[in-house]
Design an enzyme around this catalytic site. Structure first.
Site, short mmCIF file in Angstrom:
data_model
loop_
_atom_site.label_atom_id
_atom_site.label_comp_id
_atom_site.label_asym_id
_atom_site.label_seq_id
_atom_site.Cartn_x
_atom_site.Cartn_y
_atom_site.Cartn_z
N HIS A 8 0.81 -1.22 0.00
CA HIS A 8 0.00 0.00 0.00
C HIS A 8 0.84 1.27 0.00
O HIS A 8 0.33 2.35 -0.23
CB HIS A 8 -0.92 0.00 1.22
N CYS A 43 3.34 -1.25 -4.30
CA CYS A 43 2.94 -1.59 -5.67
C CYS A 43 3.43 -0.49 -6.61
O CYS A 43 3.23 0.70 -6.33
CB CYS A 43 1.43 -1.72 -5.75
N GLU A 98 -3.33 2.80 1.84
CA GLU A 98 -2.80 3.43 0.64
C GLU A 98 -3.01 4.94 0.69
O GLU A 98 -2.12 5.73 0.31
CB GLU A 98 -3.46 2.86 -0.62
N CYS A 114 -6.12 1.09 -10.98
CA CYS A 114 -5.13 0.18 -11.55
C CYS A 114 -5.80 -0.80 -12.52
O CYS A 114 -6.98 -1.09 -12.43
CB CYS A 114 -4.37 -0.53 -10.45
N SER A 174 -10.18 -3.04 0.18
CA SER A 174 -10.98 -2.05 -0.54
C SER A 174 -11.48 -2.60 -1.87
O SER A 174 -12.67 -2.49 -2.19
CB SER A 174 -10.15 -0.78 -0.78
N ASN A 175 -10.57 -3.20 -2.65
CA ASN A 175 -11.00 -3.65 -3.98
C ASN A 175 -12.00 -4.80 -3.90
O ASN A 175 -12.88 -4.92 -4.76
CB ASN A 175 -9.78 -4.01 -4.83
N SER A 200 -6.25 -9.35 -3.44
CA SER A 200 -5.36 -9.84 -2.40
C SER A 200 -5.79 -11.20 -1.86
O SER A 200 -5.28 -11.65 -0.83
CB SER A 200 -5.27 -8.82 -1.26
#
Length: 330
Positions: A74, A96, A126, A194, A223-224, A266
């Site tokens: 992050h 990343c 992040e 991303c 989050s994703n 993840s």
């Protein structure tokens, strides 16, 4: 029951890289290796690495001087980086590369004398790291409503950047609100979302109309993964975010003839396979994978690990073979 797997799903290249960095650091330097915060937002990944000798810390002052210290995928603020160097820690940065790109973009806008607006969720690792990388005025917004309350130094010199794991649609609406409020604003449009996040979100958009229920494998603090569940729900399909197969509630399957399964960036692929195995113990399955993008991107490792590494480690992404034939054995 028909089960349709999203493609792509699960680990992205940034997560693969971060985990490989930790595993190679363990192999090269031996345990303990220290990681600030979760290397990625998944408890299973964290516990597996902990069992190999990784010690997860909240702050770098918990690491003894000289300790091998890895920053998570992050990213971290400048102050964390400086504190680690002041303690003489051996730093390995697993940020990343796409998050690092956002840091560079934000810094460039700050050097231009612009107020920077970061679109993201308050408190996310992040976001905290990105906020701490910018020296000039920076404002965090998480919704269209937040834009109305922004107060900037010069409305003619404003820029925006985004958290990489947000929903494309949510980000686009906030960007449109920013452009309406500050017509001269500059920024990368939705390009900072991303590629992996976009691919997984588009896969869920394709999956949702085909099924009665969507299961998203991922951690509650991912989050994703949360965005994937929200996208399925917004498409009109009941959706649940589950950490692993133990969270599967058989009551969800009542009256359901088709289930879509995906995983956050993840979440390891073996957790998806365990969910399929759990479903197969409840009913006979017909499993298929939705056509989708085959991701082949691989980010380079830090030089010290790339040179000394033991060679490519086993991949964890959804290109691992699914043992469909095993699922229908009763």
């Amino acid at each position: 029951m028909q089960v349709i797997l999203a493609q792509p799903r699960g680990f992205c290249a940034g997560v693969e890289r971060a985990i490989e960095i930790v595993e190679r650091a363990l192999a090269l330097y031996g345990p303990p290796v220290y990681v600030r915060h979760e290397i990625v937002h998944n408890g299973h990944v964290v516990e597996r690495l902990r069992a190999k000798g990784v010690r997860f810390v909240d702050e770098v002052d918990e690491v003894p001087p000289g300790g091998v210290t890895i920053f998570s995928a992050h990213g971290v603020s400048t102050s964390v980086d400086e504190a680690a160097r002041a303690r003489g820690l051996h730093i390995i940065d697993a940020t990343c590369p796409l998050v690092a790109r956002v840091h560079l973009e934000g810094a460039r806008y700050s050097r231009q004398g612009r107020d920077v607006v970061l679109i993201g969720h308050a408190g996310h690792a992040e976001v905290e790291g990105t906020l701490g990388r910018l020296k000039g005025p920076v404002h965090l917004v998480g919704s269209v409503e937040d834009v109305a309350g922004l107060e900037v130094s010069d409305p003619g010199r404003v820029a925006y950047i985004t958290q990489t794991t947000l929903s494309i649609d949510d980000t686009r609406s906030i960007i449109e609100a920013l452009k309406a409020r500050f017509p001269a604003i500059v920024g990368p449009d939705t390009n900072d979302i991303c590629y992996a996040t976009q691919n997984r979100q588009r896969a869920v958009l394709s999956l949702a109309p085909l099924v009665d229920l969507v299961l998203v494998v991922g951690a509650a603090n991912s989050s994703n993964s949360n965005r994937l569940r929200e996208i399925a729900q917004d498409a009109g399909v009941p959706a649940h975010l589950i950490d692993d197969a133990s969270a599967l509630d058989p009551a969800w399957l009542e009256g359901v003839s088709s289930v879509g399964v995906t995983a956050g960036a993840s979440a390891p692929e073996d957790l998806v396979q365990e969910v399929l195995a759990a479903l197969s113990r409840l009913t006979m399955l017909r499993v298929m994978t939705l056509p989708g993008i085959e991701e082949t991107l691989r980010f380079r490792l830090p030089a010290e690990l790339e040179a000394a590494g033991p060679g490519p480690l086993p991949r964890h992404r959804s290109d691992m073979p699914i043992r469909h034939e095993d699922l229908n054995r009763k």
